[in-house]
Design a protein around this motif. Structure first.
Motif, mmCIF file in Angstrom:
data_model
loop_
_atom_site.group_PDB
_atom_site.id
_atom_site.type_symbol
_atom_site.label_atom_id
_atom_site.label_comp_id
_atom_site.label_asym_id
_atom_site.label_seq_id
_atom_site.Cartn_x
_atom_site.Cartn_y
_atom_site.Cartn_z
ATOM 1 N N PRO A 149 0.842 -1.210 0.000
ATOM 2 C CA PRO A 149 0.000 0.000 0.000
ATOM 3 C C PRO A 149 0.868 1.249 0.000
ATOM 4 O O PRO A 149 2.075 1.195 0.249
ATOM 5 C CB PRO A 149 -0.795 -0.141 1.298
ATOM 6 N N GLY A 150 0.238 2.367 -0.280
ATOM 7 C CA GLY A 150 0.979 3.617 -0.289
ATOM 8 C C GLY A 150 0.135 4.754 -0.805
ATOM 9 O O GLY A 150 -1.097 4.735 -0.702
ATOM 10 N N GLU A 198 8.611 4.075 2.425
ATOM 11 C CA GLU A 198 9.656 3.054 2.468
ATOM 12 C C GLU A 198 10.332 2.882 1.107
ATOM 13 O O GLU A 198 11.466 2.396 1.050
ATOM 14 C CB GLU A 198 9.055 1.729 2.919
ATOM 15 N N GLY A 237 4.165 2.433 1.586
ATOM 16 C CA GLY A 237 4.179 2.570 3.043
ATOM 17 C C GLY A 237 2.754 2.645 3.561
ATOM 18 O O GLY A 237 1.799 2.251 2.874
ATOM 19 N N ASP A 238 2.599 3.134 4.783
ATOM 20 C CA ASP A 238 1.280 3.338 5.357
ATOM 21 C C ASP A 238 0.637 4.536 4.660
ATOM 22 O O ASP A 238 0.971 5.690 4.936
ATOM 23 C CB ASP A 238 1.409 3.583 6.858
ATOM 24 N N GLY A 239 -0.294 4.262 3.752
ATOM 25 C CA GLY A 239 -0.842 5.310 2.905
ATOM 26 C C GLY A 239 -1.499 6.433 3.679
ATOM 27 O O GLY A 239 -1.255 7.614 3.414
ATOM 28 N N GLN A 240 -2.365 6.091 4.623
ATOM 29 C CA GLN A 240 -3.069 7.110 5.402
ATOM 30 C C GLN A 240 -2.078 7.966 6.184
ATOM 31 O O GLN A 240 -2.191 9.198 6.219
ATOM 32 C CB GLN A 240 -4.067 6.443 6.353
ATOM 33 N N ARG A 241 -1.120 7.350 6.795
ATOM 34 C CA ARG A 241 -0.131 8.095 7.589
ATOM 35 C C ARG A 241 0.720 8.985 6.699
ATOM 36 O O ARG A 241 0.985 10.149 7.019
ATOM 37 C CB ARG A 241 0.742 7.115 8.357
ATOM 38 N N VAL A 270 -4.637 7.855 -1.612
ATOM 39 C CA VAL A 270 -4.185 6.646 -0.937
ATOM 40 C C VAL A 270 -4.497 5.438 -1.821
ATOM 41 O O VAL A 270 -5.601 5.316 -2.359
ATOM 42 C CB VAL A 270 -4.862 6.511 0.443
ATOM 43 N N GLU A 272 -4.373 1.122 -2.277
ATOM 44 C CA GLU A 272 -4.317 -0.127 -1.530
ATOM 45 C C GLU A 272 -3.104 -0.963 -1.922
ATOM 46 O O GLU A 272 -2.557 -1.690 -1.077
ATOM 47 C CB GLU A 272 -5.598 -0.930 -1.758
#
Length: 306
Positions: A149-150, A198, A237-241, A270, A272
């Protein structure tokens, strides 16, 4: 005897219908100039009209005709002789061009093959000597394909690139246009790194610790490869973050100012699942034995784009 009074009418006698075109009429009725007609009559009277009468004149005329025929024949023969030579030279030049082109293509294939071989050996070395952190080492070095995701950030020039006024571009280094610059992309990429990305790729070009974003004229280069807008930045990476952190960061605010003041278009979303390719080539900056006599090596890796 009475006399008739003189006719004092103002009617002029009827003239020819073509009186107003006398010059044109004269040219049509006398198509041959008077001088030419007189010369023709004089030659006819002297008996000099037509072919020459004397033997000397006939021989002169024959010699002139023979000379003219000889010149034409020699010219035609020379052209016929030179034509195959020129055609042969042209064919030889074409053959040389084709041969050199094949050689250049073969060398390019060899270079691509060697580059892939070097990259593969470097990946194997990173994986072999990375120990328990080999996966992270490969990831940070950009030596492997990444899926996860990202976020997807698309940055594009303004629809009209003459917008301007204020903002971070109020310096001599930038003209007041809505064109995306290399410095803009540097800040965007570094902002994504700092927001928790990342792995990052720009228009399919994977970024590593030694990647560079530069400008060449109006073009933006990533690792010396030119890109064309729109610029699609993929960050795994963590898309939402990543999205929320980037929007509130200094680099995210910078991008927002470019949108407000210059019309630069940007959209972040964002995702998935994203897939980023491996870097086309790797450069091992530092490699040395880890311990005395040990063949393990450590490669320096890190994040950031210059």
């Amino acid at each position: 005897m009475s006399q008739q009074p003189p006719d004092r009418s103002t009617h002029a006698p009827r003239s020819r219908p073509d009186a107003s075109m006398s010059l044109l009429t004269h040219a049509m009725e006398h198509s041959l100039d008077d001088g030419y007609a007189e010369a023709a009559e004089r030659h006819a009277a002297e008996g000099t009209r037509g072919l020459p009468k004397t033997l000397r004149a006939k021989l002169g005329l024959a010699a002139g005709l023979v000379l003219a025929a000889a010149v034409v024949t020699v010219g035609a023969a020379q052209a016929q002789v030179e034509a195959p030579v020129l055609a042969k030279e042209r064919e030889e030049l074409i053959d040389r061009i084709e041969a050199e082109t094949e050689t250049a293509d073969a060398l390019e294939e060899d270079v691509d093959g060697l580059r892939e071989e070097v990259g593969e050996r470097q990946r194997e070395a990173l994986e072999k000597h990375g120990g328990d952190r080999s996966g992270l080492t490969l990831l940070l070095a950009g030596a492997t394909e990444v899926t996860g995701p990202g976020v997807k950030l698309v940055v594009d020039d303004a629809e009209q690139t003459d917008a301007g006024g204020g903002g971070p571009r109020d310096s001599g280094d930038f003209s007041d246009t809505g064109r995306v610059r290399d410095r803009d992309m540097q800040r965007v990429v570094n902002g994504l790194w700092q927001s928790g990305a990342e792995a990052i790729a720009v228009n399919g070009q994977r970024l590593t610790a030694v990647s560079a974003i530069r400008a060449a004229g109006e073009a933006i280069l990533v690792d010396n490869k030119p890109l064309v807008p729109p610029y699609t930045v993929l960050a795994v990476g963590d898309g939402q973050r990543i999205s929320s952190t980037f929007r509130s960061s200094a680099d995210g605010q910078y991008l927002q100012v470019l949108q407000d003041n210059y019309g630069v278009r940007a959209n972040i979303s964002v995702q998935e699942e994203l897939t980023l390719p491996a870097a086309p080539s790797l450069i091992v900056r530092n490699a040395e034995p880890k311990g005395g006599g040990s063949d393990q090596q450590a490669a320096e890796t890190g994040k950031g784009t210059s």
